[in-house]
Design an enzyme around this catalytic site. Structure first.
Site, PDB file in Angstrom:
ATOM      1  CG  MET A  87      -1.963  -1.357   1.238  1.00  0.00           C
ATOM      2  SD  MET A  87      -3.207  -0.911   1.964  1.00  0.00           S
ATOM      3  CE  MET A  87      -2.737  -0.850   3.617  1.00  0.00           C
ATOM      4  CG  HIS A 118       6.832  -1.800   2.312  1.00  0.00           C
ATOM      5  ND1 HIS A 118       6.838  -0.476   2.977  1.00  0.00           N
ATOM      6  CD2 HIS A 118       5.576  -2.289   2.226  1.00  0.00           C
ATOM      7  CE1 HIS A 118       5.659  -0.485   3.506  1.00  0.00           C
ATOM      8  NE2 HIS A 118       4.742  -1.718   3.072  1.00  0.00           N
ATOM      9  CB  SER A 177       3.050   2.688   6.515  1.00  0.00           C
ATOM     10  OG  SER A 177       3.613   2.063   5.317  1.00  0.00           O
TER      11      SER A 177
END
Ligand code: AMP
Length: 308
Positions: free
Chosen positions: A44, A51, A208
């Protein structure tokens, strides 16, 4: 940088950006005709080393000629009171990070960053995919339709892109577990590969949502979950306790307070292979925690070796 059909190319950085699915599919079909295989990393965005490690590891595998990396904030996995509209978006920085990773690995990264939701869920889309049972435990208890949203979007992406291998983080243990089950049940062809959680120096799992933490929370109460899991791991791995005693020790841990500004959503100990209660035969267990640190929801998990 973008051309009319939504395909753009910046050869020197080896990042190619696609905002529409059709040109990406055409490109992939050409590569597959040439006999190439590729990896896929769905995210996302608001990228951090967690990531990037997925794409990096995938590109280390010589079977993967390139990596398709998607950034799509999936509305279907957010509840009505959750942070969909405020989810951090840092696309410019994300492109710089992917570009430098592609140079480091000397392989192409194709960024799929859909222009709009219709690219993934066209007007009138009405089907959803649910993995019964497993999507209702742990995070699924608090976040009602969350996993239905996750499995539906990942199914869609796997069908649209047909990657040979899909890389997911063990940070979201339940998520990768559910996706593996869905892939098996629905006979999808992508292999799901799960990779370890990347942590900050403090051992806080990268996320995040860590950006929502205040500096005080980040250095203080945000570390409570990791410390609790570590304490349980040491206690359970280095002891000859009976199953009953192990469970009781674990339950005592749940009673301890996290800190004045934090609150457990859950702390559970389950068999890593089945996500059911541990038994005397359980070899590896997974401790799962979710809690509110101030206003920020944090999750983490850790493997415990019970019968090595
Ligand atoms: P997200 O963008 O949060 O949906 O995450 C996309 C992918 O990155 C998922 O497979 C996550 O499990 C993975 N991921 C997120 N944080 C980490 C981390 N700290 N370490 C490893 N993988 C992660």
């Amino acid at each position: 940088m973008k051309s009319i059909n939504g395909f753009s190319q910046k050869r020197q950085s080896m990042i190619q950006q696609f905002s529409h699915i059709a040109p990406l599919q055409n490109y992939l079909a050409e590569k597959i005709n040439e006999g190439q295989e590729f990896s896929f990393v769905p995210t996302m965005g608001n990228l951090h080393e967690g990531h990037l490690s997925l794409a990096r590891e995938s590109l280390k595998d010589s079977r993967n000629s390139f990596c398709v990396f998607s950034i799509f904030v999936n509305p279907k996995q957010f509840g009505p009171k959750e942070d969909f509209h405020n989810y951090p978006s840092t696309i410019e920085e994300d492109i710089v990070k992917l570009s430098s990773l592609s140079k480091e690995m000397k392989k192409d990264i194709l960024l799929f960053y859909p222009d709009n939701q219709q690219e993934i869920f066209p007007e009138g889309f009405a089907t959803s995919i649910t993995v019964d049972g497993l999507s209702k435990i742990l995070c699924g208890k608090q976040r009602k339709n969350h996993f239905k949203g996750v499995t539906t979007v990942v199914y869609r992406l796997l069908i649209l892109l047909k990657p040979h291998r899909t890389y997911m983080g063990l940070k979201d243990f339940q998520q990768q577990f559910l996706i593996k089950k869905m892939v098996k049940d629905l006979l999808l062809s992508s292999e799901i590969i799960s990779l370890p959680t990347i942590r900050e120096k403090s051992n806080l799992a990268m996320s995040s949502r860590n950006n929502y933490l205040t500096p005080q929370e980040r250095e203080g109460e945000a570390l409570c979950l990791y410390n609790t899991m570590l304490r349980v791991k040491h206690a359970l791995e280095n002891s000859s306790l009976s199953l009953k005693e192990k469970i009781s020790l674990f339950n005592d841990e749940k009673e301890k307070t996290l800190g004045p500004h934090s609150k457990w959503q859950y702390l559970e100990l389950l068999d890593s292979e089945t996500l059911k209660n541990i038994t005397s035969k359980t070899k590896t267990a997974q401790i799962f925690g979710a809690y509110l640190c101030g206003k920020t929801r944090l999750i983490d998990n850790m493997t415990i070796y019970l019968n090595p």
